[in-house]
Design a protein around this motif. Structure first.
Motif, PDB file in Angstrom:
ATOM      1  N   HIS A  28      -1.163  -0.958  -4.262  1.00 45.89           N
ATOM      2  CA  HIS A  28      -1.860  -0.014  -3.728  1.00 45.89           C
ATOM      3  C   HIS A  28      -2.321   0.526  -3.192  1.00 45.89           C
ATOM      4  O   HIS A  28      -1.593   1.365  -2.614  1.00 45.89           O
ATOM      5  CB  HIS A  28      -2.735  -1.491  -2.297  1.00 45.89           C
ATOM      6  N   GLU A  86     -11.954  -1.458  -4.125  1.00 51.70           N
ATOM      7  CA  GLU A  86     -12.172  -1.785  -3.648  1.00 51.70           C
ATOM      8  C   GLU A  86     -13.470  -0.375  -3.017  1.00 51.70           C
ATOM      9  O   GLU A  86     -13.308   0.066  -1.493  1.00 51.70           O
ATOM     10  CB  GLU A  86     -11.339  -1.518  -1.494  1.00 51.70           C
ATOM     11  N   HIS A 146      -5.424   3.628  -1.927  1.00 56.19           N
ATOM     12  CA  HIS A 146      -6.433   4.422  -1.598  1.00 56.19           C
ATOM     13  C   HIS A 146      -6.269   6.119  -0.398  1.00 56.19           C
ATOM     14  O   HIS A 146      -4.976   6.282   0.404  1.00 56.19           O
ATOM     15  CB  HIS A 146      -7.072   3.705  -0.352  1.00 56.19           C
ATOM     16  N   GLY A 150      -7.415   0.994  -4.049  1.00 54.22           N
ATOM     17  CA  GLY A 150      -9.021   1.334  -3.692  1.00 54.22           C
ATOM     18  C   GLY A 150     -10.435   1.480  -3.850  1.00 54.22           C
ATOM     19  O   GLY A 150     -10.613   1.326  -4.299  1.00 54.22           O
ATOM     20  N   SER A 168     -11.759   9.305   1.594  1.00 56.46           N
ATOM     21  CA  SER A 168     -13.368   8.732   1.333  1.00 56.46           C
ATOM     22  C   SER A 168     -14.050   9.635   1.106  1.00 56.46           C
ATOM     23  O   SER A 168     -13.763  10.549   1.246  1.00 56.46           O
ATOM     24  CB  SER A 168     -14.003   7.712   2.628  1.00 56.46           C
ATOM     25  N   ARG A 208       0.897  -1.226   0.116  1.00 57.05           N
ATOM     26  CA  ARG A 208       0.392  -0.456  -0.501  1.00 57.05           C
ATOM     27  C   ARG A 208       1.278   1.239  -0.052  1.00 57.05           C
ATOM     28  O   ARG A 208       1.888   1.884   0.912  1.00 57.05           O
ATOM     29  CB  ARG A 208      -0.900  -0.171   1.360  1.00 57.05           C
TER      30      ARG A 208
END
Length: 384
Positions: free
Chosen positions: A185, A265, A187, A225, A190, A137
């Motif tokens: 990975h 994800e 991310h 992500g 949000s 990540r």
């Protein structure tokens, strides 16, 4: 708005409770699959958004894998029938038993977040005589322009490996015999509604890929992500996020090598709009200069407004009275137990039912028993 709820049935139920529109969930999942399948993208549902067993089962039935951040989530997914080969496992603090659980069940990949974690996984895999599949990540240093608590892709965040450390950690795989590097990975956060943030992520990943290609390294899996936001202000207007544009951005801007597979994800974007928290008005309290609608649900049932200062649309689904302004609060013995101030609601009476919308993500899963409260039940549109 009131027509989307079976109010007569609601009146027979003990409040507060979570209500899930399973038809909307299935419609959302169908669209996700339709758009992802155009590009052969792999989708792992982010379980932390909602681990309700029926919700997980419906998601699994629609062919998605799972993105887990704890051993408990791995167990929940296995119990819901997810193939272990579709489970990815992230998290900055994986305990030994959680790593062993993943190893014993042969999950698809560990998303590793530090050099120290990589060493531990190598050691535990060696004890079992296994080779652990690893994705690193990486913090891509892309600002998602979202709430500070849910930004994850910057070097000051606790998550992931900083770009400056990446090459050194990749070099370690030559000496670690029980791990295999199969992915990168990323991310960045949000509840992202500015899709240009994802374009910036694509550009950064292309730079990383070029750097690695110069070292004659091609990593077979790229995991971008999740983070796609939902419309909390207008849940009826846009009940399903724009997955078409979301996936198209990555297809257009990411430069893939022939062998590479792409993974995502999503969590909130799949389940957020299908859930509502239904609660009852206990009292209408009139102060000297404002009115309070006091509910039987509090931040024990939906913590996002107290924790993130987050907005949820609030509706009085049993009143057609004139619009008035209320501070909508819960019964918890904390001043932060407030869902919204100066909220426009149809005139509120004791016993009215209030719907807090867009509670399918980070509602039930974050519920607590603070003040010794009971955890609410969940009901579903296809069985109520």
């Amino acid at each position: 708005m009131k027509g989307i709820f079976p109010i007569d049935k609601f009146k027979q139920l003990q409040t507060p409770f979570y209500y899930y529109n399973t038809e909307l969930l299935r419609e959302t999942l169908a669209l996700v699959r339709q758009e992802a399948d155009k590009y052969n993208y792999h989708i792992h549902y982010a379980v932390k958004a909602n681990a309700n067993h029926k919700i997980l089962t419906i998601i699994r039935e629609n062919g998605l894998g799972a993105d887990c951040v704890s051993g408990g989530e791995i167990k929940a997914c296995l119990e819901a029938g997810f193939p272990a080969g579709k489970i990815v496992y992230a998290g900055v603090g994986k305990a030994d038993w959680e790593i062993n659980l993943g190893l014993d069940n042969n999950i698809f990949c560990f998303n590793v977040e530090s050099a120290a974690e990589l060493e531990v996984i190598n050691e535990l895999a060696g004890i079992k005589g296994k080779i652990a599949p690893i994705a690193l990540r990486i913090n891509p240093e892309v600002d998602a322009h979202t709430h500070a608590y849910i930004t994850t892709g910057l070097k000051e965040n606790k998550f992931g490996i900083n770009l400056s450390q990446m090459n050194g950690i990749i070099d370690r795989f030559d000496t670690l015999k029980n791990v295999k590097l199969i992915g990168l990975h990323f991310h960045i956060g949000s509840q992202i509604t500015d899709l240009t943030s994802f374009q910036a992520l694509c550009s950064r990943v292309n730079e990383i890929q070029e750097s690695m290609y110069r070292r004659q390294i091609i990593i077979p899996n790229l995991n971008f992500g999740g983070g796609l936001g939902i419309d909390y202000h207008h849940p009826n207007r846009q009940p399903i996020p724009d997955f078409k544009e979301y996936f198209a951005i990555f297809h257009k801007h990411v430069k893939l090598r022939p062998i590479q597979q792409v993974h995502f994800e999503p969590g909130r974007s799949i389940v957020g709009q299908c859930g509502s928290l239904i609660t009852k008005v206990l009292y209408v309290k009139e102060g000297s200069y404002k009115k309070f609608a006091i509910l039987d649900a509090g931040f024990t049932e939906l913590i996002r407004p107290a924790f993130y200062q987050a907005y949820h649309k609030i509706e009085n689904i049993t009143s057609d009275g004139e619009i008035e302004k209320y501070d909508v609060v819960g019964p918890i013995c904390e001043s932060s137990d407030c869902f919204g101030k100066e909220i426009d609601l149809n005139k509120v009476h004791r016993g009215d039912l209030i719907a807090l919308r867009s509670a399918g993500a980070y509602g039930e899963i974050m519920a607590s028993r603070y003040n010794c409260r009971e955890l609410p039940k969940a009901y579903y549109s296809d069985t109520l």
